[in-house]
Design a protein around this motif. Structure first.
Motif, PDB file in Angstrom:
ATOM      1  N   ASP A  54       1.026  -1.302   0.077  1.00  0.00           N
ATOM      2  CA  ASP A  54      -0.082  -0.208  -0.035  1.00  0.00           C
ATOM      3  C   ASP A  54       0.647   0.959   0.015  1.00  0.00           C
ATOM      4  N   THR A  55       0.449   2.351  -0.923  1.00  0.00           N
ATOM      5  CA  THR A  55       1.180   3.432  -0.949  1.00  0.00           C
ATOM      6  C   THR A  55       0.741   4.655  -1.377  1.00  0.00           C
ATOM      7  N   LYS A  56       1.137   5.929  -0.990  1.00  0.00           N
ATOM      8  CA  LYS A  56      -0.196   6.469  -1.356  1.00  0.00           C
ATOM      9  C   LYS A  56      -0.076   7.320  -2.946  1.00  0.00           C
ATOM     10  N   ASN A  57      -0.677   7.807  -3.910  1.00  0.00           N
ATOM     11  CA  ASN A  57      -0.805   8.159  -5.287  1.00  0.00           C
ATOM     12  C   ASN A  57      -0.235   9.073  -5.499  1.00  0.00           C
ATOM     13  N   ASN A  58       1.250   8.601  -5.707  1.00  0.00           N
ATOM     14  CA  ASN A  58       2.120   9.948  -5.901  1.00  0.00           C
ATOM     15  C   ASN A  58       2.960   9.769  -6.630  1.00  0.00           C
ATOM     16  N   GLU A  59       3.599  11.028  -7.457  1.00  0.00           N
ATOM     17  CA  GLU A  59       3.868  10.751  -8.622  1.00  0.00           C
ATOM     18  C   GLU A  59       4.797  10.404  -8.806  1.00  0.00           C
ATOM     19  N   SER A  60       5.860   9.621  -8.113  1.00  0.00           N
ATOM     20  CA  SER A  60       7.120   8.694  -7.938  1.00  0.00           C
ATOM     21  C   SER A  60       7.638   8.640  -8.649  1.00  0.00           C
ATOM     22  N   ILE A  61       7.944   8.032 -10.454  1.00  0.00           N
ATOM     23  CA  ILE A  61       8.983   8.149 -11.398  1.00  0.00           C
ATOM     24  C   ILE A  61       8.673   9.574 -12.286  1.00  0.00           C
ATOM     25  N   LYS A  62       9.990   9.695 -12.347  1.00  0.00           N
ATOM     26  CA  LYS A  62       9.931  10.735 -13.450  1.00  0.00           C
ATOM     27  C   LYS A  62      11.388  10.531 -14.712  1.00  0.00           C
ATOM     28  N   ASN A  63      10.943  10.974 -15.853  1.00  0.00           N
ATOM     29  CA  ASN A  63      11.586  11.737 -16.714  1.00  0.00           C
ATOM     30  C   ASN A  63      11.948   9.737 -16.980  1.00  0.00           C
ATOM     31  N   THR A  64      11.016   9.134 -17.044  1.00  0.00           N
ATOM     32  CA  THR A  64      11.467   7.673 -17.697  1.00  0.00           C
ATOM     33  C   THR A  64      12.300   6.729 -18.990  1.00  0.00           C
ATOM     34  N   THR A  65      12.024   6.043 -19.864  1.00  0.00           N
ATOM     35  CA  THR A  65      13.336   5.652 -20.915  1.00  0.00           C
ATOM     36  C   THR A  65      13.204   6.707 -22.146  1.00  0.00           C
ATOM     37  N   LYS A  66      12.380   7.645 -22.271  1.00  0.00           N
ATOM     38  CA  LYS A  66      12.413   8.739 -23.265  1.00  0.00           C
ATOM     39  C   LYS A  66      13.500   9.689 -22.841  1.00  0.00           C
ATOM     40  N   THR A  67      13.402   9.560 -21.013  1.00  0.00           N
ATOM     41  CA  THR A  67      14.771  11.017 -20.839  1.00  0.00           C
ATOM     42  C   THR A  67      15.391  10.483 -19.541  1.00  0.00           C
ATOM     43  N   PRO A  68      16.131  10.048 -20.189  1.00  0.00           N
ATOM     44  CA  PRO A  68      17.368   8.855 -19.035  1.00  0.00           C
ATOM     45  C   PRO A  68      17.830  10.020 -18.120  1.00  0.00           C
ATOM     46  N   GLN A  69      17.847   9.779 -16.884  1.00  0.00           N
ATOM     47  CA  GLN A  69      18.715  10.997 -15.986  1.00  0.00           C
ATOM     48  C   GLN A  69      20.249  10.101 -15.304  1.00  0.00           C
ATOM     49  N   LYS A  70      21.180  10.843 -15.660  1.00  0.00           N
ATOM     50  CA  LYS A  70      22.191  10.307 -15.015  1.00  0.00           C
ATOM     51  C   LYS A  70      22.164   9.626 -12.905  1.00  0.00           C
ATOM     52  N   GLN A  71      21.266   9.980 -12.279  1.00  0.00           N
ATOM     53  CA  GLN A  71      20.879   9.721 -11.134  1.00  0.00           C
ATOM     54  C   GLN A  71      20.409   9.160 -11.048  1.00  0.00           C
ATOM     55  N   GLY A  72      19.353   8.770 -12.099  1.00  0.00           N
ATOM     56  CA  GLY A  72      17.806   8.028 -11.984  1.00  0.00           C
ATOM     57  C   GLY A  72      18.802   6.228 -12.128  1.00  0.00           C
ATOM     58  N   PHE A  73      17.473   5.940 -12.623  1.00  0.00           N
ATOM     59  CA  PHE A  73      17.820   4.298 -12.463  1.00  0.00           C
ATOM     60  C   PHE A  73      17.892   3.780 -13.423  1.00  0.00           C
ATOM     61  N   THR A  74      18.721   2.467 -13.762  1.00  0.00           N
ATOM     62  CA  THR A  74      19.252   1.750 -15.175  1.00  0.00           C
ATOM     63  C   THR A  74      18.515   0.080 -14.790  1.00  0.00           C
ATOM     64  N   LEU A  75      17.462  -0.313 -15.141  1.00  0.00           N
ATOM     65  CA  LEU A  75      17.344  -1.515 -14.939  1.00  0.00           C
ATOM     66  C   LEU A  75      17.223  -2.585 -16.348  1.00  0.00           C
ATOM     67  N   GLN A  76      18.551  -3.189 -16.127  1.00  0.00           N
ATOM     68  CA  GLN A  76      18.221  -4.270 -17.258  1.00  0.00           C
ATOM     69  C   GLN A  76      17.944  -5.600 -16.858  1.00  0.00           C
ATOM     70  N   GLY A  77      16.702  -5.829 -18.036  1.00  0.00           N
ATOM     71  CA  GLY A  77      16.371  -7.591 -17.371  1.00  0.00           C
ATOM     72  C   GLY A  77      16.673  -8.365 -18.857  1.00  0.00           C
ATOM     73  N   GLU A  78      15.830  -9.359 -18.569  1.00  0.00           N
ATOM     74  CA  GLU A  78      16.366 -10.761 -19.073  1.00  0.00           C
ATOM     75  C   GLU A  78      14.888 -11.903 -19.073  1.00  0.00           C
ATOM     76  N   LEU A  79      14.362 -12.689 -19.732  1.00  0.00           N
ATOM     77  CA  LEU A  79      13.636 -13.644 -19.323  1.00  0.00           C
ATOM     78  C   LEU A  79      14.130 -15.129 -19.344  1.00  0.00           C
ATOM     79  N   GLN A  80      13.811 -15.981 -18.760  1.00  0.00           N
ATOM     80  CA  GLN A  80      14.157 -17.428 -18.849  1.00  0.00           C
ATOM     81  C   GLN A  80      12.920 -17.911 -19.129  1.00  0.00           C
TER      82      GLN A  80
END
Length: 238
Positions: free
Chosen positions: A18-44
């Motif tokens: 349960d979390t409050k409804n707040n805008e928690s992700i900003k500048n996603t894939t289209k505008t990556p930020q140096k201090q943000g996250f990069t998630l690399q994934g693989e399916l098996q």
């Protein structure tokens, strides 16, 4: 009694929060930020064409990003204001994988035959959560020994046995709660603490006093996270 088994089994899956409804992700894939996250994934052990990144609010998922899966690989980039649990879902499957999204470069491997236990590397918070989950699973394995006895007692309508099993189930829940509060205290300066503490609000018996004590241990920075704010709201209303 049956609800106890369902409740205790579902707790260790951590498939919702349960979390409050707040805008928690900003500048996603289209505008990556140096201090943000990069998630690399693989399916098996499976195939999918699109993967979705979803914010969890209550018991609902809200899509915040998506990307195409190519050669079983995918990637997300962006920035989160505070670490939170998010859900990854797929266009070809009706299940979800939960992870903590934090501003770091990390990797996830999802076995589509066991989506509840992804392999996550280079993520301090997901590593902490894994330690917590592994110990919790050890506690809840005791359910495996109780359930056959529960079924037998229910078929025989043995009230005394059912009461004894009920007492043992409550003891397992109490052991889990004690472990959780100790883990939170040991990690009070980490964003993992309010994430785990917020799960205490889902227990059949909510220990308001210990929740309040644990909340007071959190650092001021951690108290600004969505999970901590949820706890603060709960304490304000009680």
């Amino acid at each position: 009694m049956k609800n106890y088994f369902i409740f205790l089994s579902c707790l260790i899956l951590f498939l919702s929060c349960d979390t409050k409804n707040n805008e928690s992700i900003k500048n996603t894939t289209k505008t990556p930020q140096k201090q943000g996250f990069t998630l690399q994934g693989e399916l098996q052990n499976g195939e999918a064409s699109i993967i979705y990144l979803n914010k969890i609010i209550g018991n609902s998922l809200y899509q915040v990003d998506s990307c195409k899966i190519e050669n079983n690989k995918f990637a997300f980039q962006g920035i989160v204001e505070f670490p939170e649990r998010f859900a990854l879902t797929f266009d070809s499957y009706n299940f979800k994988t939960i992870l903590i999204l934090e501003n770091t470069s990390f990797n996830i491997t999802i076995n589509l035959e066991n989506v509840n236990d992804p392999i996550i590397t280079n993520s301090p918070l997901n590593n902490q959560l894994l330690v917590y989950k592994n110990t919790a699973k050890e506690i809840f394995r005791k359910i495996d020994y109780l359930y056959p006895r529960f079924q037998k007692a229910r078929l025989e309508n043995d009230v005394q046995k059912l009461e004894e099993i009920g007492t043992e189930m409550k003891s397992i829940e109490k052991e889990f709660q004690t472990f959780s509060f100790q883990f939170i205290e040991a990690n009070k300066n980490s964003f993992i603490a309010p994430i785990i503490l917020s799960d205490q609000l889902k227990n059949s018996t909510i220990d308001t006093l210990n929740i309040q004590k644990s909340y007071q241990l959190l650092s001021n920075e951690v108290k600004h996270s969505p999970d901590a704010q949820l706890i603060a709201l709960f304490l304000k209303l009680h």
